[in-house]
Motif scaffolding. Sequence first.
Motif, PDB file in Angstrom:
ATOM      1  N   VAL A  62       0.854  -1.192   0.000  1.00  0.00           N
ATOM      2  CA  VAL A  62       0.000   0.000   0.000  1.00  0.00           C
ATOM      3  C   VAL A  62       0.890   1.243   0.000  1.00  0.00           C
ATOM      4  CG1 VAL A  62      -1.724   1.296   1.301  1.00  0.00           C
ATOM      5  CG2 VAL A  62      -1.877  -1.189   1.164  1.00  0.00           C
ATOM      6  N   GLY A  63       0.628   2.135  -0.915  1.00  0.00           N
ATOM      7  CA  GLY A  63       1.382   3.376  -1.023  1.00  0.00           C
ATOM      8  C   GLY A  63       2.612   3.301  -1.917  1.00  0.00           C
ATOM      9  N   TYR A  94      -4.695  -1.034  -6.701  1.00  0.00           N
ATOM     10  CA  TYR A  94      -5.657  -1.223  -5.616  1.00  0.00           C
ATOM     11  C   TYR A  94      -7.089  -0.983  -6.106  1.00  0.00           C
ATOM     12  CZ  TYR A  94      -8.007  -0.774  -1.143  1.00  0.00           C
ATOM     13  OH  TYR A  94      -8.866  -0.940  -0.089  1.00  0.00           O
ATOM     14  N   ASP A 133      -2.854   2.443  -4.098  1.00  0.00           N
ATOM     15  CA  ASP A 133      -3.532   3.124  -2.979  1.00  0.00           C
ATOM     16  C   ASP A 133      -5.012   3.267  -3.228  1.00  0.00           C
ATOM     17  OD1 ASP A 133      -3.765   5.193  -4.826  1.00  0.00           O
ATOM     18  OD2 ASP A 133      -3.002   6.714  -3.493  1.00  0.00           O
TER      19      ASP A 133
END
Length: 133
Positions: A62-63, A94, A133
């Motif tokens: 994530v990110g 995502y 994200d």
Amino acid sequence: MTAHYFIATCRPIPEYHKSENKYPFLSGEAYKELLPFSLPYVYELGGEDIEFLSFLDSFMGVGDIVEQYIYEEGRHGYPLSHNYPEESRTINLYRKTYKDQYGEYKLDNKNWKEELARRTIASKRSVTTFIND
């Protein structure tokens, strides 16, 4: 004419540094100054789009951000690739979306890798940015 497929990452790829590396990565440091990347770790890659997408799906947290670009060398080492930011693509793993200069498209949640592999992912005219994200 020689085409090189490069990616840049915000963190090193641990699989690249292991002897049992199952992904076809090479160091891209020799080309780093010629590439329009904003991320520090540069790798040259081979393989099919579907294999690359599977790698991204397993590698990216994530990110995370990964950039991809095709660098073509012409005769005498002159580059044939150009960076036109207005043609860049952004792929959100995502949210399963694909965005180019014409709009943003939702990918199928179950078959997104196959659907994305049929689209133009990498280009010698712009950087493709993968985000998670």
